[in-house]
Scaffold this motif. Structure first.
Motif, mmCIF file in Angstrom:
data_model
loop_
_atom_site.group_PDB
_atom_site.id
_atom_site.type_symbol
_atom_site.label_atom_id
_atom_site.label_comp_id
_atom_site.label_asym_id
_atom_site.label_seq_id
_atom_site.Cartn_x
_atom_site.Cartn_y
_atom_site.Cartn_z
ATOM 1 N N VAL A 11 0.844 -1.362 0.036
ATOM 2 C CA VAL A 11 0.013 -0.069 0.019
ATOM 3 C C VAL A 11 0.771 1.393 -0.191
ATOM 4 N N GLU A 63 -2.978 -4.081 -8.311
ATOM 5 C CA GLU A 63 -4.038 -3.152 -7.960
ATOM 6 C C GLU A 63 -5.135 -3.914 -7.194
ATOM 7 N N ALA A 64 -5.422 -5.066 -7.557
ATOM 8 C CA ALA A 64 -6.441 -5.747 -6.706
ATOM 9 C C ALA A 64 -5.899 -5.983 -5.177
ATOM 10 N N TYR A 66 -3.633 -4.112 -3.757
ATOM 11 C CA TYR A 66 -3.578 -2.923 -3.207
ATOM 12 C C TYR A 66 -5.040 -2.588 -2.546
ATOM 13 N N ARG A 67 -5.999 -2.533 -3.232
ATOM 14 C CA ARG A 67 -7.370 -2.264 -2.707
ATOM 15 C C ARG A 67 -7.660 -3.100 -1.382
ATOM 16 N N TYR A 68 -7.321 -4.420 -1.517
ATOM 17 C CA TYR A 68 -7.485 -5.341 -0.430
ATOM 18 C C TYR A 68 -6.784 -4.529 0.918
ATOM 19 N N ARG A 70 -5.456 -1.474 1.248
ATOM 20 C CA ARG A 70 -5.840 -0.330 1.766
ATOM 21 C C ARG A 70 -7.253 -0.301 2.568
ATOM 22 N N GLU A 71 -8.241 -1.281 2.099
ATOM 23 C CA GLU A 71 -9.242 -1.625 2.978
ATOM 24 C C GLU A 71 -8.950 -2.140 4.240
#
Length: 320
Positions: A11, A63-64, A66-68, A70-71
């Motif tokens: 992240v 990207e996938a 990173y989204r997990y 960040r969440e």
């Protein structure tokens, strides 16, 4: 636990754009961050970053991830805030990373930190000379004190914008300059004087249109561009050295109290200047360390300018 740490590294790398920025935010070395990302890639069986000599870009899988990640970090912040709120006390600990302009740090925050540290001895605070919301992500900052309206751009998505006040400008000059050039009595007289202008790097032209108000009368004066600089501290030193007249706000009151600068045009005031905002990540409940720091900043601003000569503070919620 190790995978969680490696996701946090990912992240920070994606948000900071480099291993160096991520390492600075995490208190690690760039090689440790690089090693952690490599371990995460091996564990997931996928390349997460496209590495070039100039930049790092996440792959589709990156990207996938990173989204997990960040969440996950947002949820951890929410959990920390929720638990802290349930058993809230005066004890606040951890690390708080704060970005702000040097002027706010030197004049408002820095001189008053001793009392804050006495009250919260277990809270470690790291201060960074940062201005932009995108730098919050890169440096892993918790709070950014920013002089300028946030606007409605994507870089503010997910952030709370808390108004602390508006800077109040005024015209000042050194006694040595006034003794030589005379004292302007009306705003229009400024056109005949040497005026020193501030031009921040992000704007296209210096602030050469000075507005003054009195009893419902508004005067806009385009002053001569005698000298200009993008360094606020140099602007002050030029003025105290007798180079000319400046229009500025949020300066050290000691500069006025000592007589190094004299406020000009008594009876005239400038309209509210740029706002000062505190920015922090939006969560169901703000982290206690952010709450206590913003409370400290609000009180520090009152101590800095009790008569609101250099800053206009917003009314309390009950007065709205």
């Amino acid at each position: 636990m190790e995978r969680t740490r490696h996701l946090e590294m990912l992240v920070r790398v994606v948000e900071g754009g480099s291993f160096v920025a991520a390492a600075a935010a995490l208190g690690l070395t760039p090689s440790a961050v690089s090693h952690g990302i490599a371990q995460l890639e091996r564990h997931l069986g996928a390349r997460l970053l496209n590495r070039t000599t100039r930049q790092l870009r996440p792959t589709e899988e990156g990207e996938a991830a990173y989204r997990y990640g960040r969440e996950m970090l947002d949820r951890l912040d929410e959990m920390e805030a929720s638990i802290a709120m349930q058993g809230r006390s005066e004890h606040v600990a951890g690390t708080l990373r704060v970005g702000m302009s040097p002027a706010l740090g030197r004049n408002v925050v820095g001189p008053r930190l001793r009392a804050f540290y006495r009250r919260y001895p277990d809270l470690k605070v790291k201060f960074l000379a940062q201005y932009q919301p995108r730098e919050m992500q890169m440096a892993g900052m918790d709070v950014l004190l920013r002089v300028e309206h946030p606007g409605d751009t994507a870089q503010y998505k997910g952030l709370v914008t808390h108004l602390l006040g508006n800077i109040r400008h005024a015209a000042y000059a050194a006694p040595s300059y006034l003794a030589e050039a005379g004292t302007p009595r009306e705003p229009e007289a400024l056109r005949e004087h040497c005026c020193l202008l501030y031009k921040p790097p992000q704007v296209h032209r210096p602030a050469d249109e000075w507005v003054f108000e009195r009893d419902g009368t508004r005067r806009l004066v385009r002053v001569p561009d005698t000298m200009e600089t993008d360094d606020r501290e140099m602007l002050l030193s030029m003025a105290t050295g007798g180079c000319g007249i400046i229009r500025i706000g949020m300066i050290n009151p000691a500069v006025i109290g000592s007589g190094a600068l004299v406020r000009l045009l008594p009876g005239w005031s400038c309209p509210p200047g740029p706002p000062i905002y505190a920015l922090y990540r939006r969560t169901p409940e703000p982290l206690p360390r952010i709450v206590v720091f913003l409370d400290f900043v609000a009180k520090a601003l009152v101590e800095f300018d009790p008569r609101q000569e250099m800053m206009i503070r917003p009314p309390p919620p009950s007065a709205k």
